[in-house]
Design a protein around this motif. Sequence first.
Motif, PDB file in Angstrom:
ATOM      1  N   MET A  72      10.130 -15.818 -51.599  1.00  0.00           N
ATOM      2  CA  MET A  72       8.921 -15.990 -50.783  1.00  0.00           C
ATOM      3  C   MET A  72       8.921 -17.335 -50.075  1.00  0.00           C
ATOM      4  N   VAL A  73       9.627 -18.303 -50.638  1.00  0.00           N
ATOM      5  CA  VAL A  73       9.763 -19.604 -49.975  1.00  0.00           C
ATOM      6  C   VAL A  73      10.918 -19.579 -48.983  1.00  0.00           C
ATOM      7  N   LEU A  74      12.047 -18.981 -49.380  1.00  0.00           N
ATOM      8  CA  LEU A  74      13.234 -18.956 -48.523  1.00  0.00           C
ATOM      9  C   LEU A  74      13.036 -18.097 -47.286  1.00  0.00           C
ATOM     10  N   ALA A  75      12.479 -16.906 -47.455  1.00  0.00           N
ATOM     11  CA  ALA A  75      12.327 -15.972 -46.337  1.00  0.00           C
ATOM     12  C   ALA A  75      10.994 -15.249 -46.454  1.00  0.00           C
ATOM     13  N   PRO A  76       9.912 -15.877 -46.042  1.00  0.00           N
ATOM     14  CA  PRO A  76       8.601 -15.209 -46.118  1.00  0.00           C
ATOM     15  C   PRO A  76       8.625 -13.878 -45.367  1.00  0.00           C
ATOM     16  N   HIS A  77       8.019 -12.866 -45.967  1.00  0.00           N
ATOM     17  CA  HIS A  77       8.034 -11.522 -45.385  1.00  0.00           C
ATOM     18  C   HIS A  77       6.667 -10.893 -45.621  1.00  0.00           C
ATOM     19  N   PRO A  78       6.108 -10.213 -44.617  1.00  0.00           N
ATOM     20  CA  PRO A  78       4.755  -9.650 -44.790  1.00  0.00           C
ATOM     21  C   PRO A  78       4.658  -8.606 -45.892  1.00  0.00           C
ATOM     22  N   TRP A  79       5.785  -7.979 -46.254  1.00  0.00           N
ATOM     23  CA  TRP A  79       5.753  -6.954 -47.292  1.00  0.00           C
ATOM     24  C   TRP A  79       6.382  -7.431 -48.600  1.00  0.00           C
ATOM     25  N   ALA A  80       6.488  -8.736 -48.786  1.00  0.00           N
ATOM     26  CA  ALA A  80       7.179  -9.281 -49.962  1.00  0.00           C
ATOM     27  C   ALA A  80       6.512  -8.881 -51.275  1.00  0.00           C
ATOM     28  N   ASN A  81       5.177  -8.868 -51.291  1.00  0.00           N
ATOM     29  CA  ASN A  81       4.490  -8.512 -52.542  1.00  0.00           C
ATOM     30  C   ASN A  81       4.868  -7.110 -53.002  1.00  0.00           C
ATOM     31  N   TRP A  82       4.956  -6.191 -52.049  1.00  0.00           N
ATOM     32  CA  TRP A  82       5.310  -4.823 -52.406  1.00  0.00           C
ATOM     33  C   TRP A  82       6.804  -4.674 -52.648  1.00  0.00           C
ATOM     34  N   SER A  83       7.613  -5.230 -51.783  1.00  0.00           N
ATOM     35  CA  SER A  83       9.061  -5.008 -51.892  1.00  0.00           C
ATOM     36  C   SER A  83       9.683  -5.734 -53.083  1.00  0.00           C
ATOM     37  N   ILE A  84       9.181  -6.937 -53.401  1.00  0.00           N
ATOM     38  CA  ILE A  84       9.769  -7.709 -54.512  1.00  0.00           C
ATOM     39  C   ILE A  84       9.018  -7.437 -55.818  1.00  0.00           C
ATOM     40  N   LEU A  85       7.737  -7.770 -55.823  1.00  0.00           N
ATOM     41  CA  LEU A  85       6.968  -7.593 -57.058  1.00  0.00           C
ATOM     42  C   LEU A  85       6.775  -6.115 -57.393  1.00  0.00           C
ATOM     43  N   GLY A  86       6.581  -5.287 -56.365  1.00  0.00           N
ATOM     44  CA  GLY A  86       6.441  -3.845 -56.612  1.00  0.00           C
ATOM     45  C   GLY A  86       7.713  -3.244 -57.191  1.00  0.00           C
ATOM     46  N   SER A  87       8.854  -3.628 -56.648  1.00  0.00           N
ATOM     47  CA  SER A  87      10.135  -3.133 -57.171  1.00  0.00           C
ATOM     48  C   SER A  87      10.339  -3.590 -58.612  1.00  0.00           C
ATOM     49  N   ALA A  88       9.950  -4.835 -58.901  1.00  0.00           N
ATOM     50  CA  ALA A  88      10.083  -5.358 -60.263  1.00  0.00           C
ATOM     51  C   ALA A  88       9.208  -4.580 -61.240  1.00  0.00           C
TER      52      ALA A  88
END
Length: 408
Positions: A72-88
């Motif tokens: 989230m610091v290296l490459a902020p993305h509008p769907w990061a919460n879903w794509s990273i935390l959701g996948s986890a």
Amino acid sequence: MFVSFFPRPKLFLWSALIWTALSMALWYGYAGSLVVSSASEVIGVSRFWSAPHLWFDLYFAVSVALFASFWMVLAPHPWANWSILGSALILFTSYFQVQVSVALNDWRGPFYDLIQKALTPASRGAVTRAEFYGSLLTFASIATVAIVVIVLTRFFVSHYIFRWRTAMNDFYVANWPRLRTIEGASQRVQEDTMRFATITEGLGVSLISSILTLIAFFPVLLRLSTYVTELPIVGVIPYPLVVAAVVWSMFGTGLLALIGIRLPGIEFRNQRVEAAYRKELVLGEDSASHANPPTLATLFANVRRNYFWLYWNYMYFNVGRFVYLQTDVIFPYILLVPTFVVGMITFGIMQQILNAFSQVQHSFQYLVTSWSTIVDLISVQKRLLAFEAVLLGDPLPSIESEAKPATR
């Protein structure tokens, strides 16, 4: 397909794999041994909130938090919460469901031994109703936790898939002036984005579950192999159940991959002729010059021809698939025949062996059980790759340059 939902997809995927490998190495090499108890011997729902399980949950949460914060610091993305935390979260629930399977496998041994004891004439009356009801209550408590987790997970996954579809839809719509000339572009945006997200998520979860199941049940099958004296034909070998599961699963995977190799291309062409037929019908709604009977008859003939060719290929594919899967049902019993005849195991141990063997076997059979879905995914991906090529300025995939279905 991926850049719309994940930050820098290729780098993200490789970093996720490397971070997962490092986290697992640290867990099995050091962190997992920091909290030790007899939780593995606990039969019942209480094992899920035992110290080792809670320690793993905390370890997992910290690992995910570090990884997500980095991206989230290296490459902020509008769907990061879903794509990273959701996948986890989906990964964790997959792990939890595997742990439920392990808990149920541990329950099977004592329960079926209890049945065997109750049905043995020499020990008639030694088993009370309270013992049976208590064992069934243990199963019910484990199953209840599993049901709650599965239902909540399915609800979350539905939203996860639609968010992925939304990300792809927004990305393609923003580039619609460049993509609209692709044959069947409207269908690819409206339908294929949802199918791609749904199938990819399903296959990904199945793959992760297979890997986690293998990690959880492989040691169980190694331990249970000590009860097996020998295998039919091959005789005495080290770790017979493990060897048999690996060899049989690899045979099935290779067989299905070989006889199903042509299916993705046929599925793609099927979508193509369907799109041509549907487009003519849509144009006919607004113009009398379109959708005349001869043209529709020709287009539908293309649809029929491709479907019949698809049915033929699926016929011999299904022959191989179902012969293998039906043989798969009795395969573990065949392996245990030499052990049965010398009376080396109890009924409860047999049930544990059959379940553990099935879990390991199915983990190795990921391609066998998922091949039809993989075929569908490949056909959808082929259609969306045309969009990717246009956006990147690359030549269209070769399959797109094939002659279009005739309309006259």
